[in-house]
Design a protein around this motif. Structure first.
Motif, PDB file in Angstrom:
ATOM      1  N   TYR A 196      80.489  24.721  79.158  1.00  0.00           N
ATOM      2  CA  TYR A 196      81.426  25.785  79.535  1.00  0.00           C
ATOM      3  C   TYR A 196      81.499  26.852  78.449  1.00  0.00           C
ATOM      4  O   TYR A 196      81.423  28.055  78.728  1.00  0.00           O
ATOM      5  CB  TYR A 196      82.804  25.161  79.777  1.00  0.00           C
ATOM      6  CG  TYR A 196      83.867  26.126  80.230  1.00  0.00           C
ATOM      7  CD1 TYR A 196      83.999  26.465  81.569  1.00  0.00           C
ATOM      8  CD2 TYR A 196      84.767  26.683  79.322  1.00  0.00           C
ATOM      9  CE1 TYR A 196      84.983  27.335  81.997  1.00  0.00           C
ATOM     10  CE2 TYR A 196      85.755  27.557  79.740  1.00  0.00           C
ATOM     11  CZ  TYR A 196      85.866  27.878  81.073  1.00  0.00           C
ATOM     12  OH  TYR A 196      86.838  28.751  81.488  1.00  0.00           O
TER      13      TYR A 196
ATOM     14  N   SER B 164      88.529  30.954  75.628  1.00  0.00           N
ATOM     15  CA  SER B 164      87.726  30.091  76.498  1.00  0.00           C
ATOM     16  C   SER B 164      88.100  28.632  76.333  1.00  0.00           C
ATOM     17  O   SER B 164      88.129  27.871  77.303  1.00  0.00           O
ATOM     18  CB  SER B 164      86.242  30.277  76.201  1.00  0.00           C
ATOM     19  OG  SER B 164      85.844  31.591  76.478  1.00  0.00           O
TER      20      SER B 164
ATOM     21  N   LYS C  11      82.587  20.619  78.224  1.00  0.00           N
ATOM     22  CA  LYS C  11      83.213  21.661  77.404  1.00  0.00           C
ATOM     23  C   LYS C  11      82.146  22.478  76.672  1.00  0.00           C
ATOM     24  O   LYS C  11      82.228  23.706  76.612  1.00  0.00           O
ATOM     25  CB  LYS C  11      84.187  21.042  76.404  1.00  0.00           C
ATOM     26  CG  LYS C  11      84.975  22.056  75.614  1.00  0.00           C
ATOM     27  CD  LYS C  11      86.008  21.362  74.741  1.00  0.00           C
ATOM     28  CE  LYS C  11      86.886  22.362  74.032  1.00  0.00           C
ATOM     29  NZ  LYS C  11      87.883  21.707  73.181  1.00  0.00           N
TER      30      LYS C  11
ATOM     31  N   ASP D 168      91.190  28.201  78.273  1.00  0.00           N
ATOM     32  CA  ASP D 168      90.902  28.268  79.704  1.00  0.00           C
ATOM     33  C   ASP D 168      90.212  27.011  80.219  1.00  0.00           C
ATOM     34  O   ASP D 168      90.301  26.698  81.402  1.00  0.00           O
ATOM     35  CB  ASP D 168      90.020  29.479  80.029  1.00  0.00           C
ATOM     36  CG  ASP D 168      90.730  30.802  79.808  1.00  0.00           C
ATOM     37  OD1 ASP D 168      91.983  30.794  79.684  1.00  0.00           O
ATOM     38  OD2 ASP D 168      90.041  31.838  79.749  1.00  0.00           O
ATOM     39  N   PHE D 169      89.522  26.286  79.340  1.00  0.00           N
ATOM     40  CA  PHE D 169      88.801  25.090  79.753  1.00  0.00           C
ATOM     41  C   PHE D 169      89.747  24.052  80.350  1.00  0.00           C
ATOM     42  O   PHE D 169      89.415  23.393  81.327  1.00  0.00           O
ATOM     43  CB  PHE D 169      88.030  24.495  78.571  1.00  0.00           C
ATOM     44  CG  PHE D 169      87.273  23.252  78.919  1.00  0.00           C
ATOM     45  CD1 PHE D 169      86.131  23.318  79.707  1.00  0.00           C
ATOM     46  CD2 PHE D 169      87.693  22.014  78.468  1.00  0.00           C
ATOM     47  CE1 PHE D 169      85.424  22.173  80.036  1.00  0.00           C
ATOM     48  CE2 PHE D 169      87.006  20.863  78.792  1.00  0.00           C
ATOM     49  CZ  PHE D 169      85.865  20.943  79.574  1.00  0.00           C
TER      50      PHE D 169
ATOM     51  N   TYR E  19      90.428  24.987  83.828  1.00  0.00           N
ATOM     52  CA  TYR E  19      89.207  24.754  84.618  1.00  0.00           C
ATOM     53  C   TYR E  19      89.116  23.285  85.020  1.00  0.00           C
ATOM     54  O   TYR E  19      88.843  22.966  86.178  1.00  0.00           O
ATOM     55  CB  TYR E  19      87.986  25.182  83.794  1.00  0.00           C
ATOM     56  CG  TYR E  19      86.665  24.737  84.342  1.00  0.00           C
ATOM     57  CD1 TYR E  19      86.094  25.375  85.434  1.00  0.00           C
ATOM     58  CD2 TYR E  19      85.968  23.678  83.770  1.00  0.00           C
ATOM     59  CE1 TYR E  19      84.873  24.962  85.937  1.00  0.00           C
ATOM     60  CE2 TYR E  19      84.748  23.266  84.262  1.00  0.00           C
ATOM     61  CZ  TYR E  19      84.207  23.913  85.345  1.00  0.00           C
ATOM     62  OH  TYR E  19      82.996  23.498  85.844  1.00  0.00           O
ATOM     63  N   ILE E  20      89.364  22.395  84.088  1.00  0.00           N
ATOM     64  CA  ILE E  20      89.298  20.956  84.370  1.00  0.00           C
ATOM     65  C   ILE E  20      90.378  20.557  85.374  1.00  0.00           C
ATOM     66  O   ILE E  20      90.127  19.788  86.301  1.00  0.00           O
ATOM     67  CB  ILE E  20      89.421  20.133  83.063  1.00  0.00           C
ATOM     68  CG1 ILE E  20      88.190  20.339  82.192  1.00  0.00           C
ATOM     69  CG2 ILE E  20      89.643  18.656  83.340  1.00  0.00           C
ATOM     70  CD1 ILE E  20      86.894  19.891  82.822  1.00  0.00           C
ATOM     71  N   GLN E  21      91.581  21.099  85.220  1.00  0.00           N
ATOM     72  CA  GLN E  21      92.656  20.780  86.165  1.00  0.00           C
ATOM     73  C   GLN E  21      92.303  21.229  87.584  1.00  0.00           C
ATOM     74  O   GLN E  21      92.541  20.498  88.540  1.00  0.00           O
ATOM     75  CB  GLN E  21      93.965  21.425  85.721  1.00  0.00           C
ATOM     76  CG  GLN E  21      94.592  20.742  84.536  1.00  0.00           C
ATOM     77  CD  GLN E  21      95.880  21.418  84.106  1.00  0.00           C
ATOM     78  OE1 GLN E  21      96.124  22.579  84.402  1.00  0.00           O
ATOM     79  NE2 GLN E  21      96.710  20.680  83.378  1.00  0.00           N
ATOM     80  N   ARG E  22      91.744  22.432  87.702  1.00  0.00           N
ATOM     81  CA  ARG E  22      91.344  22.918  89.032  1.00  0.00           C
ATOM     82  C   ARG E  22      90.250  22.051  89.640  1.00  0.00           C
ATOM     83  O   ARG E  22      90.278  21.741  90.830  1.00  0.00           O
ATOM     84  CB  ARG E  22      90.877  24.371  88.951  1.00  0.00           C
ATOM     85  CG  ARG E  22      91.991  25.373  88.749  1.00  0.00           C
ATOM     86  CD  ARG E  22      91.508  26.805  88.886  1.00  0.00           C
ATOM     87  NE  ARG E  22      90.445  27.163  87.949  1.00  0.00           N
ATOM     88  CZ  ARG E  22      90.637  27.549  86.693  1.00  0.00           C
ATOM     89  NH1 ARG E  22      91.868  27.635  86.205  1.00  0.00           N
ATOM     90  NH2 ARG E  22      89.618  27.857  85.920  1.00  0.00           N
ATOM     91  N   GLU E  23      89.274  21.641  88.820  1.00  0.00           N
ATOM     92  CA  GLU E  23      88.200  20.784  89.306  1.00  0.00           C
ATOM     93  C   GLU E  23      88.746  19.445  89.803  1.00  0.00           C
ATOM     94  O   GLU E  23      88.357  18.964  90.863  1.00  0.00           O
ATOM     95  CB  GLU E  23      87.170  20.531  88.198  1.00  0.00           C
ATOM     96  CG  GLU E  23      86.239  21.677  87.950  1.00  0.00           C
ATOM     97  CD  GLU E  23      85.265  21.899  89.084  1.00  0.00           C
ATOM     98  OE1 GLU E  23      84.719  20.915  89.627  1.00  0.00           O
ATOM     99  OE2 GLU E  23      85.056  23.069  89.445  1.00  0.00           O
TER     100      GLU E  23
ATOM    101  N   ARG F  46      80.413  30.791  78.623  1.00  0.00           N
ATOM    102  CA  ARG F  46      81.436  31.827  78.429  1.00  0.00           C
ATOM    103  C   ARG F  46      81.173  32.708  77.213  1.00  0.00           C
ATOM    104  O   ARG F  46      81.450  33.904  77.245  1.00  0.00           O
ATOM    105  CB  ARG F  46      82.822  31.193  78.276  1.00  0.00           C
ATOM    106  CG  ARG F  46      83.396  30.554  79.510  1.00  0.00           C
ATOM    107  CD  ARG F  46      83.953  31.552  80.515  1.00  0.00           C
ATOM    108  NE  ARG F  46      84.976  32.418  79.998  1.00  0.00           N
ATOM    109  CZ  ARG F  46      86.277  32.253  80.147  1.00  0.00           C
ATOM    110  NH1 ARG F  46      86.726  31.229  80.823  1.00  0.00           N
ATOM    111  NH2 ARG F  46      87.122  33.121  79.637  1.00  0.00           N
TER     112      ARG F  46
END
Length: 140
Positions: free
Chosen positions: A39, A112, A36, A115-116, A119-123, A43
């Motif tokens: 990230y 941001s 985080k 959005d983090f 981002y973690i869910q997509r990863e 950002r």
């Protein structure tokens, strides 16, 4: 006597191995917090001067958010009550962040941070898909 000494040495060896494993790897929460921070740094595009002013305020902010989450678990706060308290903390720190950063960067921080989570869910989803694709099929 030799058997007793052997048992003691084996038990001592397992004890040492158990202790060494706890300190060698960071916990998931620590790894996630490090991700985080990286990230947010990327950002927000902080200068070194901005970073020196921003991170102490951020640390106080995250501690207040953690305290609310702990309170939620320990005192059975409803999700709505906890989110209301978190919103109040975010409002309070909006002014703090605006003082140490520009108002645009302060707003970008909250965006941001939100959005983090995505981002973690997509990863995680991508890693699961990669793991499934790399599995060997079972033989009939």
């Amino acid at each position: 006597m030799k058997k007793l000494l052997l048992v003691i040495l084996i038990a001592f060896g397992f004890t040492l191995k158990g202790f060494s494993q706890d300190t060698s790897r960071p916990k998931d929460g620590q790894r996630l917090e490090a991700l985080k921070i990286a990230y947010l740094t990327k950002r927000l595009d902080l200068s070194s001067e901005e970073a020196q002013r921003f991170w102490p305020v951020y640390n106080k902010y995250t501690e207040e958010i953690r305290a609310i989450r702990r309170d939620q678990r320990q005192n059975n706060l409803t999700e709505l009550e906890a989110e209301d308290r978190i919103l109040n903390v975010r409002k309070k720190y909006n002014g703090e962040f605006s003082r140490v950063l520009s108002p645009q960067k302060a707003d970008n921080f909250f965006r941001s941070e939100k959005d983090f989570g995505g981002y973690i869910q997509r990863e995680l989803q991508q890693r699961r898909q990669n793991n499934q694709m790399n599995r060997r099929p079972l033989r009939p």
